[in-house]
Design a protein around this motif. Structure first.
Motif, short mmCIF file in Angstrom:
data_model
loop_
_atom_site.label_atom_id
_atom_site.label_comp_id
_atom_site.label_asym_id
_atom_site.label_seq_id
_atom_site.Cartn_x
_atom_site.Cartn_y
_atom_site.Cartn_z
N HIS A 30 20.15 16.25 12.03
CA HIS A 30 20.21 17.37 12.99
C HIS A 30 20.91 16.94 14.27
O HIS A 30 21.72 17.70 14.83
CB HIS A 30 18.81 17.88 13.33
CG HIS A 30 18.18 18.68 12.24
ND1 HIS A 30 18.68 19.89 11.83
CD2 HIS A 30 17.08 18.44 11.50
CE1 HIS A 30 17.92 20.37 10.86
NE2 HIS A 30 16.94 19.49 10.64
N ARG A 33 24.53 16.87 13.82
CA ARG A 33 25.04 18.25 13.78
C ARG A 33 25.13 18.83 15.20
O ARG A 33 26.06 19.56 15.52
CB ARG A 33 24.12 19.11 12.92
CG ARG A 33 24.73 20.42 12.54
CD ARG A 33 23.95 21.12 11.47
NE ARG A 33 22.78 20.31 11.08
CZ ARG A 33 21.83 20.70 10.28
NH1 ARG A 33 21.87 21.89 9.74
NH2 ARG A 33 20.81 19.93 9.97
N ILE A 34 24.18 18.48 16.04
CA ILE A 34 24.20 18.95 17.44
C ILE A 34 25.42 18.42 18.16
O ILE A 34 26.07 19.15 18.91
CB ILE A 34 22.90 18.54 18.16
CG1 ILE A 34 21.70 19.30 17.58
CG2 ILE A 34 23.01 18.80 19.66
CD1 ILE A 34 20.35 18.73 17.99
N ASP A 46 22.11 27.99 21.09
CA ASP A 46 22.03 27.41 19.75
C ASP A 46 21.81 25.90 19.81
O ASP A 46 21.01 25.34 19.07
CB ASP A 46 23.29 27.71 18.94
CG ASP A 46 23.48 29.19 18.67
OD1 ASP A 46 22.47 29.93 18.67
OD2 ASP A 46 24.64 29.60 18.47
N ILE A 47 22.52 25.26 20.71
CA ILE A 47 22.40 23.81 20.88
C ILE A 47 21.01 23.45 21.38
O ILE A 47 20.37 22.53 20.86
CB ILE A 47 23.50 23.28 21.84
CG1 ILE A 47 24.88 23.49 21.22
CG2 ILE A 47 23.25 21.81 22.18
CD1 ILE A 47 26.03 23.29 22.18
N GLN A 49 18.28 25.11 20.99
CA GLN A 49 17.32 25.35 19.91
C GLN A 49 17.29 24.15 18.96
O GLN A 49 16.22 23.69 18.56
CB GLN A 49 17.68 26.62 19.16
CG GLN A 49 16.74 26.95 18.03
CD GLN A 49 17.17 28.19 17.28
OE1 GLN A 49 18.35 28.53 17.21
NE2 GLN A 49 16.20 28.89 16.72
N GLN A 50 18.46 23.63 18.61
CA GLN A 50 18.52 22.48 17.71
C GLN A 50 17.97 21.22 18.38
O GLN A 50 17.29 20.42 17.74
CB GLN A 50 19.96 22.26 17.24
CG GLN A 50 20.47 23.35 16.34
CD GLN A 50 19.61 23.51 15.10
OE1 GLN A 50 19.27 22.54 14.42
NE2 GLN A 50 19.22 24.74 14.80
N ALA A 53 14.26 21.31 18.20
CA ALA A 53 13.79 20.97 16.85
C ALA A 53 13.80 19.45 16.64
O ALA A 53 12.85 18.89 16.08
CB ALA A 53 14.64 21.66 15.79
N VAL A 54 14.85 18.79 17.09
CA VAL A 54 14.94 17.33 16.96
C VAL A 54 13.84 16.67 17.79
O VAL A 54 13.17 15.74 17.33
CB VAL A 54 16.33 16.81 17.37
CG1 VAL A 54 16.33 15.30 17.50
CG2 VAL A 54 17.38 17.26 16.37
#
Length: 99
Positions: A30, A33-34, A46-47, A49-50, A53-54
Motif C-alpha cells: 500500500h 502504491r501511495i 485519496d492519498i 485515505q490510503q 489505512a497503512v
C-alpha cells in the motif's frame, strides 16, 4: 554462548509473527502504491485515505506483536524474578514503552 543467543532468538518466534509479517507486507505494498499516487498527482483525499489505512495496519501489527510478547514472556519474567534475575524484567519494561 552462541547457543544461548540462538535459543534466545528462537524463544521470541511466536505464532503471531507470520500474520504480522503478512500484514506488514500488505502495508508495504500500500505504501508503494501511495508513492505512485503522489507521483501521478492523485487527489490528496485519496492519498490521505490510503495513508490512514497503512498507519492503521502498522499500528495493529505493533499492537499484536507487543500483546503476543506480553502473553508469552510475562511468565518467563515472573519466573526469572523469583530466581533473582532482572534482565527479563528490563526487557519487559522496554517493550511496554512502545504501547
Amino acid at each position: 554462548m552462541s547457543e544461548q543467543k540462538q535459543d534466545h532468538s528462537q524463544s521470541h518466534t511466536h505464532l503471531s509473527h507470520e500474520s504480522i509479517i503478512k500484514r506488514l507486507k500488505r502495508a508495504d505494498g500500500h505504501l508503494r502504491r501511495i508513492i505512485t499516487m503522489i507521483e501521478e498527482g492523485r487527489q490528496c483525499v485519496d492519498i490521505a485515505q490510503q495513508l490512514h489505512a497503512v498507519e492503521k495496519a502498522v499500528c495493529q501489527a505493533k499492537r499484536t506483536l507487543i500483546q503476543d510478547h506480553i502473553d508469552h514472556c510475562l511468565e518467563n519474567t515472573v519466573s526469572a524474578l523469583n530466581n533473582g534475575e532482572r534482565a527479563p524484567l528490563e526487557a519487559f519494561k522496554q517493550i511496554t514503552k512502545y504501547l
